[in-house]
Motif scaffolding. Structure first.
Motif, short mmCIF file in Angstrom:
data_model
loop_
_atom_site.label_atom_id
_atom_site.label_comp_id
_atom_site.label_asym_id
_atom_site.label_seq_id
_atom_site.Cartn_x
_atom_site.Cartn_y
_atom_site.Cartn_z
N ARG A 31 -0.95 -28.96 -64.17
CA ARG A 31 -1.85 -30.12 -64.23
C ARG A 31 -1.80 -30.90 -62.91
O ARG A 31 -2.83 -31.26 -62.34
N ASP A 32 -0.60 -31.13 -62.42
CA ASP A 32 -0.45 -31.91 -61.19
C ASP A 32 -1.00 -31.16 -59.98
O ASP A 32 -1.59 -31.77 -59.09
N ALA A 33 -0.84 -29.85 -59.94
CA ALA A 33 -1.36 -29.06 -58.83
C ALA A 33 -2.88 -29.14 -58.79
O ALA A 33 -3.47 -29.28 -57.72
N ARG A 34 -3.53 -29.07 -59.95
CA ARG A 34 -4.99 -29.20 -59.99
C ARG A 34 -5.42 -30.57 -59.46
O ARG A 34 -6.39 -30.69 -58.72
N HIS A 35 -4.68 -31.59 -59.85
CA HIS A 35 -4.99 -32.96 -59.40
C HIS A 35 -4.86 -33.07 -57.88
O HIS A 35 -5.70 -33.66 -57.22
N ILE A 36 -3.82 -32.47 -57.33
CA ILE A 36 -3.60 -32.52 -55.88
C ILE A 36 -4.71 -31.79 -55.14
O ILE A 36 -5.21 -32.26 -54.13
N VAL A 37 -5.12 -30.63 -55.65
CA VAL A 37 -6.19 -29.87 -55.02
C VAL A 37 -7.48 -30.68 -55.02
O VAL A 37 -8.16 -30.79 -54.00
N GLU A 82 -7.81 -33.91 -55.28
CA GLU A 82 -7.62 -35.09 -54.45
C GLU A 82 -7.75 -34.78 -52.96
O GLU A 82 -8.24 -35.59 -52.18
N ASN A 83 -7.34 -33.59 -52.56
CA ASN A 83 -7.35 -33.21 -51.15
C ASN A 83 -8.56 -32.39 -50.75
O ASN A 83 -8.67 -31.97 -49.59
N ASP A 84 -9.49 -32.16 -51.65
CA ASP A 84 -10.68 -31.39 -51.38
C ASP A 84 -11.74 -32.31 -50.77
O ASP A 84 -12.26 -33.18 -51.45
#
Length: 60
Positions: free
Chosen positions: A46-52, A54-56
Protein backbone atom coordinates in the motif's frame (compact mmCIF):
# COMPACT_ATOMS: atom_id res chain seq x y z
CA UNK A 1 -8.83 1.75 7.46
CA UNK A 2 -9.31 -2.02 7.48
CA UNK A 3 -5.59 -2.71 6.90
CA UNK A 4 -4.66 -0.25 9.63
CA UNK A 5 -6.95 -2.06 12.08
CA UNK A 6 -5.44 -5.42 11.10
CA UNK A 7 -2.02 -3.94 11.88
CA UNK A 8 -3.18 -2.66 15.27
CA UNK A 9 -4.76 -6.01 16.15
CA UNK A 10 -1.64 -7.86 15.05
CA UNK A 11 0.60 -5.56 17.09
CA UNK A 12 -1.42 -6.39 20.19
CA UNK A 13 -1.10 -10.12 19.42
CA UNK A 14 2.66 -9.82 18.96
CA UNK A 15 3.07 -7.83 22.17
CA UNK A 16 1.07 -10.46 24.06
CA UNK A 17 3.08 -13.26 22.46
CA UNK A 18 6.33 -11.55 23.41
CA UNK A 19 5.19 -11.44 27.05
CA UNK A 20 4.19 -15.13 26.98
CA UNK A 21 6.56 -16.65 24.42
CA UNK A 22 7.16 -19.72 26.53
CA UNK A 23 3.47 -20.65 26.26
CA UNK A 24 3.40 -20.64 22.44
CA UNK A 25 3.87 -23.93 20.65
CA UNK A 26 5.60 -24.21 17.29
CA UNK A 27 2.34 -24.06 15.31
CA UNK A 28 1.16 -20.93 17.12
CA UNK A 29 4.51 -19.22 16.57
CA UNK A 30 4.52 -20.16 12.89
CA UNK A 31 0.95 -18.91 12.41
CA UNK A 32 1.77 -15.62 14.12
CA UNK A 33 4.87 -15.10 11.98
CA UNK A 34 2.90 -15.84 8.81
CA UNK A 35 0.27 -13.30 9.83
CA UNK A 36 2.99 -10.73 10.56
CA UNK A 37 4.49 -11.31 7.10
CA UNK A 38 1.09 -11.03 5.42
CA UNK A 39 0.05 -7.81 7.15
CA UNK A 40 3.46 -6.13 6.85
CA UNK A 41 3.59 -7.11 3.18
CA UNK A 42 0.16 -5.54 2.60
CA UNK A 43 1.18 -2.35 4.41
CA UNK A 44 4.40 -2.09 2.38
CA UNK A 45 2.52 -2.71 -0.86
CA UNK A 46 0.00 0.00 0.00
CA UNK A 47 2.74 2.44 0.96
CA UNK A 48 4.79 1.69 -2.16
CA UNK A 49 1.80 2.50 -4.39
CA UNK A 50 1.33 5.77 -2.49
CA UNK A 51 5.00 6.69 -2.96
CA UNK A 52 4.87 5.94 -6.69
CA UNK A 53 1.76 8.06 -7.15
CA UNK A 54 3.23 10.86 -5.04
CA UNK A 55 6.45 10.92 -7.07
CA UNK A 56 4.84 10.54 -10.50
CA UNK A 57 5.08 13.91 -12.28
CA UNK A 58 2.26 12.84 -14.66
CA UNK A 59 -0.16 12.07 -11.82
CA UNK A 60 -2.66 14.86 -11.34
Amino acid sequence: MQLHQRGVDLLLKVMDAADHAEKLDTNQTQALLKEVAEVLGAILERDARHIVIENDPNHL
